[in-house]
Design a protein around this motif. Structure first.
Motif: not given
Ligand code: KPL
Length: 348
Positions: A235-236, A239-240, A250, A292, A296, A299, A301-302
């Motif tokens: 998942i990371n 997206i990340n 996101n 996800v 999110t 967000n 993301a991190s």
């Molecule tokens: O865990 C996350 C992150 O930000 O590292 C996700 C799933 C991408 C959500 O922002």
């Protein structure tokens, strides 16, 4: 509750005062104080938070803002990891490593002289680089995977006294926003899949699950933490890197031109995971990642936050294991390789 020996002597060292480290430390200490108040006894450990940064005094106050917007302040013992060399603060009963994955080797060097092979060490890192590295160095290794949402508010730098009963002492306040409640899985890294119920890591995972539940977290012990970690990594990885590369929230991944990129990333990731024999989620990878992203959408993301703050990202811990597995299986990862290269060079 699973038993442990005299809790008065049992210190849990939480190393890495980032968002998750602060959230865990504050929640555990708050629960311990509540239990002591109500029952004059608590099976929860005392917490020592360790970080690189020196603080004024040997304690800090963690101000945790709950998802319901309540702020709870908890005083926590604090030391710098450097003090481990000169004046080690006793022996820990258990260790939780909550640094970023790339911080683990340096921390381990400082930590290793203070623990025995039996000390349970729990990795809370994202990705899958710190865990295989540590298992070569420590047998009693546990891993945690969490969907708790937490982030650091901008530090005010303000020092303040934590309460009426602390007159002369000044404590540094560290904030943490508990943005959303999630679920945590804990398990022994080395597991044959049926949980090996007699192993010391399995026993430690049961005890630590109880700590987390007492501190208000939804937690379960799992006999297969590695699959959980691969799923979180997938998942990371979908997206990340994309949001960090294009500096978007996101939810924007649902729009053009990003939606086809997400589909391609998921295709590349799922092909690698299939080859590694990692079971797919029931709903399929594309549907899970879309879900996800929806959940999110707002967000940052991190990895995007790290890029924006000029900090090292977790790109190696997240994309590195996929790239290694792709090489093992002779698979091409055109999009992920490209994102890896772009994010591995310093961002401006
Ligand atoms: O865990 C996350 C992150 O930000 O590292 C996700 C799933 C991408 C959500 O922002």
């Amino acid at each position: 509750m699973h038993t442990m020996t005299d809790p008065e002597d049992n210190w849990l060292w939480i190393i890495g005062p980032g968002a998750i480290g602060r959230l865990l430390a504050a929640s555990l200490m708050e629960a311990r104080q509540r239990e002591l108040c109500e029952h004059e006894t608590s099976a929860l450990p005392r917490v020592l938070l360790l970080g690189r940064q020196a603080m004024a005094g040997q304690a800090v106050v963690l101000d945790i803002t709950t998802p319901e917007s309540l702020t709870i302040s908890v005083k926590i013992n604090y030391s710098t990891t450097d003090t481990l060399q000169d004046s080690p603060p006793g022996k820990p009963f258990a260790i939780w490593l909550t640094t970023k994955a790339h911080g683990v080797p340096a921390v381990w060097q400082q930590l290793a002289p203070h623990i025995t092979p039996e000390t349970p060490v729990t990795c809370w890192q994202n990705g899958l680089s710190a865990q295989p590295w540590l298992t070569k160095r420590h047998a009693n290794l546990l891993c945690a995977s969490t969907t708790e949402g937490a982030w650091l508010p901008p530090e005010t730098g303000a020092n303040a006294t934590p309460g009426a009963d602390s007159t002369a002492d000044e404590f540094q306040h560290l904030g943490v926003q508990h943005a959303g409640r999630g679920h945590t899985w804990l398990g022994a890294w080395q597991s044959d899949g049926d949980g090996d119920p007699d192993s010391q890591s399995h026993q430690a995972a049961l005890v630590q699950c109880d700590w987390l539940k007492a501190a208000g977290f939804a937690c379960e012990q799992t006999p297969d933490i590695q699959t959980r970690l691969w799923h979180k990594l997938a998942i990371n990885a979908a997206i990340n890197p994309l949001v960090a590369r294009y500096r978007i929230r996101n939810g924007q991944l649902r729009d053009r031109p990003f939606a086809p990129m997400v589909r391609q990333a998921v295709e590349e990731i799922s092909t690698v995971l299939d080859s590694e024999g990692i079971p797919a989620p029931r709903e399929g990878w594309q549907a899970l990642v879309e879900q996800v992203i929806r959940a999110t959408a707002n967000n940052r993301a991190s990895m995007l936050q790290d890029v924006l703050a000029g900090r090292p990202t977790e790109v190696e811990a997240i994309l590195g294991p996929l790239r290694l597995a792709a090489v093992r299986h002779g698979l091409a990862l055109p999009l992920l390789d490209d994102l890896y290269c772009q994010l591995s060079t310093p961002q401006r």
